[in-house]
Scaffold this motif. Structure first.
Motif, PDB file in Angstrom:
ATOM      1  N   VAL A   1       0.880  -1.130   0.048  1.00  0.00           N
ATOM      2  CA  VAL A   1      -0.072   0.074   0.110  1.00  0.00           C
ATOM      3  C   VAL A   1       0.799   1.260   0.128  1.00  0.00           C
ATOM      4  O   VAL A   1       1.742   1.526   0.724  1.00  0.00           O
ATOM      5  N   GLY A   2       0.324   2.240  -1.021  1.00  0.00           N
ATOM      6  CA  GLY A   2       1.308   3.312  -0.906  1.00  0.00           C
ATOM      7  C   GLY A   2       2.532   3.378  -1.731  1.00  0.00           C
ATOM      8  O   GLY A   2       3.110   4.390  -2.335  1.00  0.00           O
TER       9      GLY A   2
ATOM     10  N   ILE B   1       2.468  -6.979  -4.245  1.00  0.00           N
ATOM     11  CA  ILE B   1       1.654  -6.449  -5.426  1.00  0.00           C
ATOM     12  C   ILE B   1       1.835  -4.856  -5.549  1.00  0.00           C
ATOM     13  O   ILE B   1       1.484  -4.200  -4.347  1.00  0.00           O
ATOM     14  N   VAL B   2       2.296  -4.230  -6.371  1.00  0.00           N
ATOM     15  CA  VAL B   2       2.567  -2.838  -6.711  1.00  0.00           C
ATOM     16  C   VAL B   2       1.811  -2.525  -7.891  1.00  0.00           C
ATOM     17  O   VAL B   2       2.046  -2.968  -8.963  1.00  0.00           O
TER      18      VAL B   2
ATOM     19  N   ARG C   1      -4.521  -8.792  -9.120  1.00  0.00           N
ATOM     20  CA  ARG C   1      -5.442  -8.215  -8.766  1.00  0.00           C
ATOM     21  C   ARG C   1      -5.150  -7.653  -7.218  1.00  0.00           C
ATOM     22  O   ARG C   1      -4.727  -8.468  -6.420  1.00  0.00           O
ATOM     23  N   ALA C   2      -5.442  -6.463  -6.753  1.00  0.00           N
ATOM     24  CA  ALA C   2      -4.963  -5.936  -5.380  1.00  0.00           C
ATOM     25  C   ALA C   2      -6.313  -6.728  -4.620  1.00  0.00           C
ATOM     26  O   ALA C   2      -7.375  -7.044  -5.022  1.00  0.00           O
ATOM     27  N   HIS C   3      -5.891  -6.739  -3.198  1.00  0.00           N
ATOM     28  CA  HIS C   3      -6.781  -7.242  -2.307  1.00  0.00           C
ATOM     29  C   HIS C   3      -6.564  -6.861  -0.978  1.00  0.00           C
ATOM     30  O   HIS C   3      -5.327  -6.013  -0.720  1.00  0.00           O
ATOM     31  N   GLN C   4      -7.322  -6.931  -0.196  1.00  0.00           N
ATOM     32  CA  GLN C   4      -7.080  -6.725   1.464  1.00  0.00           C
ATOM     33  C   GLN C   4      -6.363  -7.627   2.177  1.00  0.00           C
ATOM     34  O   GLN C   4      -6.575  -9.136   1.959  1.00  0.00           O
TER      35      GLN C   4
END
Length: 128
Positions: free
Chosen positions: A6-7, A49-50, A88-91
């Motif tokens: 994240v970020g 993941i970026v 894909r992004a995920h939490q």
């Protein structure tokens, strides 16, 4: 395992973040719950993941309980670059099967240095 960085906007920023937070060659990533498969993940890799691409990984050393009830995923503070792979992004984190894990970058081809968008287009055309 996979986890969103994240970020972070690129691999270089992820490298800098890991260097900044490393202590004695290790870095801890907090999570709310201990993975059910924690024992089999030790010695495995945590992939990052970026911008919707798997770009790097670190080796998982152990899982450590914290006083606040959370769990630290303790890893070597040595980020290994991988051939970028769409994801894909995920939490939180997700399991990644060994067959789906990207190969490490151990050549000087420069492919891993391509911008994620260009890499994605070339891969879609089966050029890389």
């Amino acid at each position: 395992m996979t986890r969103v960085a994240v970020g972070c906007t690129d691999y270089t920023e992820l490298v800098q973040r890991i260097r900044r937070y490393a202590v004695a060659g290790e870095i801890a990533f907090p999570t709310r719950f201990r993975p059910k498969r924690a024992d089999e993940l030790i010695g495995g890799k945590l992939h990052f993941i970026v911008r919707h691409m798997l770009v790097g990984r670190v080796e998982i050393l152990r899982f450590q309980d914290r006083s606040d009830g959370r769990v630290d995923i303790v890893c070597k503070a040595r980020l290994e670059r991988v051939h970028p792979q769409p994801k894909r992004a995920h939490q939180g984190w997700r399991y990644l099967s060994e067959g789906d894990a990207p190969a490490g970058v151990d050549d000087d081809s420069g492919i891993a240095d391509l911008p994620p968008e260009l890499y994605r287009e070339l891969a879609a055309l089966s050029l890389i």
